[in-house]
Design a protein around this motif. Structure first.
Motif, PDB file in Angstrom:
ATOM      1  N   ASP A   1       0.813  -1.358  -0.151  1.00  0.00           N
ATOM      2  CA  ASP A   1       0.171  -0.050  -0.064  1.00  0.00           C
ATOM      3  C   ASP A   1       0.833   1.375   0.110  1.00  0.00           C
ATOM      4  O   ASP A   1       1.578   1.440   1.012  1.00  0.00           O
ATOM      5  CB  ASP A   1      -0.675  -0.223   1.209  1.00  0.00           C
ATOM      6  N   PRO A   2       1.211   2.181  -1.217  1.00  0.00           N
ATOM      7  CA  PRO A   2       1.988   3.118  -1.107  1.00  0.00           C
ATOM      8  C   PRO A   2       1.644   4.213  -0.029  1.00  0.00           C
ATOM      9  O   PRO A   2       2.506   4.706   0.526  1.00  0.00           O
ATOM     10  CB  PRO A   2       1.673   3.734  -2.732  1.00  0.00           C
ATOM     11  N   GLU A   3       0.331   4.563   0.235  1.00  0.00           N
ATOM     12  CA  GLU A   3       0.195   5.496   1.126  1.00  0.00           C
ATOM     13  C   GLU A   3       0.452   4.945   2.636  1.00  0.00           C
ATOM     14  O   GLU A   3       1.166   5.786   3.281  1.00  0.00           O
ATOM     15  CB  GLU A   3      -1.343   5.985   1.203  1.00  0.00           C
TER      16      GLU A   3
ATOM     17  N   ALA B   1       4.412   5.455   2.760  1.00  0.00           N
ATOM     18  CA  ALA B   1       4.755   6.657   2.854  1.00  0.00           C
ATOM     19  C   ALA B   1       4.480   7.237   3.997  1.00  0.00           C
ATOM     20  O   ALA B   1       5.457   7.847   4.746  1.00  0.00           O
ATOM     21  CB  ALA B   1       4.008   7.345   1.873  1.00  0.00           C
ATOM     22  N   ALA B   2       3.347   6.587   4.846  1.00  0.00           N
ATOM     23  CA  ALA B   2       3.102   7.022   6.324  1.00  0.00           C
ATOM     24  C   ALA B   2       4.042   6.832   7.254  1.00  0.00           C
ATOM     25  O   ALA B   2       4.376   7.171   8.255  1.00  0.00           O
ATOM     26  CB  ALA B   2       1.858   6.731   6.582  1.00  0.00           C
TER      27      ALA B   2
ATOM     28  N   GLU C   1       4.984   4.394  -7.334  1.00  0.00           N
ATOM     29  CA  GLU C   1       4.523   5.336  -5.930  1.00  0.00           C
ATOM     30  C   GLU C   1       5.362   5.241  -4.864  1.00  0.00           C
ATOM     31  O   GLU C   1       5.609   6.301  -4.156  1.00  0.00           O
ATOM     32  CB  GLU C   1       3.234   4.620  -5.844  1.00  0.00           C
TER      33      GLU C   1
ATOM     34  N   ALA D   1       7.613   8.170  -2.868  1.00  0.00           N
ATOM     35  CA  ALA D   1       7.663   8.492  -1.459  1.00  0.00           C
ATOM     36  C   ALA D   1       8.853   8.360  -0.721  1.00  0.00           C
ATOM     37  O   ALA D   1       8.955   9.357  -0.002  1.00  0.00           O
ATOM     38  CB  ALA D   1       6.413   7.433  -0.800  1.00  0.00           C
TER      39      ALA D   1
END
Length: 466
Positions: A143-145, A148-149, A175, A179
């Motif tokens: 999951d890229p998001e 990143a988080a 992605e 990030a």
């Protein structure tokens, strides 16, 4: 001398077959006649040469540079080093990332939960904390998001797979790399199993996303030559975007009265045999040959995947991008561990994988060029194996044994507790593993991962008694 070789052949007869496409894990078979003999001859010519000092053995330097250059041509450039295998390549990527940020006192790396266990090993060895991020529950892709988080000021490396071993899917490299780059963090692509075949699959028209140095933000890539380059074990290549990034896993020491030790990898002495064998195989197969082998593999994996969809009770997990398939059970009427046993009785090895997060128990298939032509036989045996497993019914674990396992603490496990568990599994008296493993695998499935690790380490220690 003949008697010694006869004894060795007798020992090898107990092993899984490494040719013919019947072992769908651990081995990679091109099916090309004469390739083994060429590799063995090349290995013999260079086995006594020592990669410890490239000035003493310049032939090894030349061959290593040729192997690294071949990998760089496939993956968009870079400089690198040849290693003993994918795990060492991944270890070195982590080490280089840690050494590249000496100001970080407590470094971490961000991993999808499907990243190869080699990165957990690197975390253990190099004290780089693994921040493991769950993947998409349906696609099994990172999951890229969420990745990143998870990046923070102490992150020295972000990792993604092309593809992941467990499900054969490619993470969203573009992605995730973006990030990582936005935070000034290195990004490693573990393409150990896909790096040599995915570029050829793309040339054959398969929609393979970019995953190499063409992706902005990718700083290192690992690719194993003893996988889909069909070289003998063990040779891998770790590529870095530039020489400065690579320097972090180099080692030197002049602080003793002997020779100044200089190492590019974790090893010091390195036999030239694997390098020479890989060098010979790459030259023999060539670019056109690898394209043909990729075509054979693609044909085989396509037919096997389609055929699995026609077997009542089976399903393919996720949407595999490459040459690996994870086979799940669509119902609880039968046990996949039993299917694995039934397939072994029919002459095939398929690798059981335990449930983890959203990924259920499944069977792993590594499909190679040697599987081309035997797809119908494999699928027929798989259909019969499922029917036999359905007739046998699900494997059950005695409730008392399950409760005993649930109460075990991996940090305080005693020899007596382990002996009791072996007795419950029927593994006593030095009898070795039983022919059928479904019951033992079902028992291991009751153990949470930390306990399963400890139990299997104890069992492994028992195997090596001399």
């Amino acid at each position: 001398m003949t008697g010694i070789l006869d004894e060795l052949r007798a020992l090898r007869a107990q092993d899984l077959p490494t040719h013919g496409g019947r072992t769908l894990a651990y081995v990679y078979d091109s099916g090309l006649a004469g390739l083994d003999e060429l590799a063995a001859a090349a290995h013999a010519l260079a086995s006594s040469a020592n990669g410890l000092d490239p000035t003493a053995f310049p032939s090894l330097l030349r061959m290593e540079n040729d192997l690294v250059a071949a990998a760089a041509r496939l993956l968009g450039g870079g400089v690198g080093a040849a290693t003993s295998g994918g795990t060492e390549s991944c270890l070195l990527a982590v080490l280089a990332a840690r050494e590249g940020r000496p100001e970080v006192a407590n470094p971490n790396m961000v991993l999808p939960s499907t990243a190869h266990a080699a990165f957990q090993k690197a975390a253990h060895l190099f004290r780089v904390r693994a921040k493991t991020v769950p993947v998409d529950a349906k696609t099994f892709r990172a999951d890229p998001e969420a990745m990143a988080a998870a990046i923070d000021d102490d992150t020295v490396l972000v990792v993604a797979s092309a593809p992941s071993y467990a499900h054969g899917v490619i993470d969203p490299i573009t992605e995730i790399a973006a990030a990582a780059a936005a935070r000034g963090v290195r990004m490693h692509v573990d393409a150990c199993i896909g790096g040599w075949v995915l570029p050829y699959l793309r040339r054959l028209g398969r929609p393979v996303p970019e995953f190499g140095f063409a992706v902005e933000g990718v700083t290192s890539i690992s690719v194993d030559l003893h996988k889909y380059a069909y070289c003998p074990k063990g040779v891998s290549v770790l590529l870095h975007a530039d020489a400065e990034s690579r320097r972090g896993h180099y080692f030197s020491s002049a602080r003793w009265p002997g020779y100044t030790m200089l190492n590019t990898t974790l090893q010091s002495t390195r036999s030239g045999g694997p390098l020479a064998a890989a060098w010979a195989v790459l030259r023999e197969i060539g670019d056109d040959g690898y394209l043909r082998l990729a075509g054979d593999t693609l044909e085989a994996v396509t037919r096997i995947r389609e055929g699995i969809g026609e077997v009542d009770g089976l399903e393919v997990l996720g949407d595999p991008d490459s040459t690996l398939i994870a086979v799940g059970a669509a119902s609880d009427e039968f046990d996949l561990f039993t299917v694995a046993d039934e397939m072994k009785e029919r002459g095939w090895y398929v690798q059981p994988q335990f449930a983890y997060e959203s990924s259920p128990v499944n069977l792993h298939l590594t499909v190679t060029a040697a599987n081309r032509g035997s797809e119908a036989e494999f699928l027929g045996d798989l259909r019969d194996a499922v029917a036999a497993a359905r007739a046998a019914g699900p494997v059950t674990v005695d409730p008392g044994v399950a409760a005993f396992v649930a109460a075990l603490d991996p940090d305080t496990l005693t020899a007596e507790q382990f002996a009791g568990l072996l007795a419950a599994a029927g593994l006593t008296g030095g009898s070795g593993l039983p022919a059928r493993m479904a019951g033992i695998n079902a028992l291991l499935a009751e153990a949470r991962p930390a306990l399963r690790e400890r139990l299997l380490l104890e069992f492994l220690g028992g195997l090596y008694q001399s």
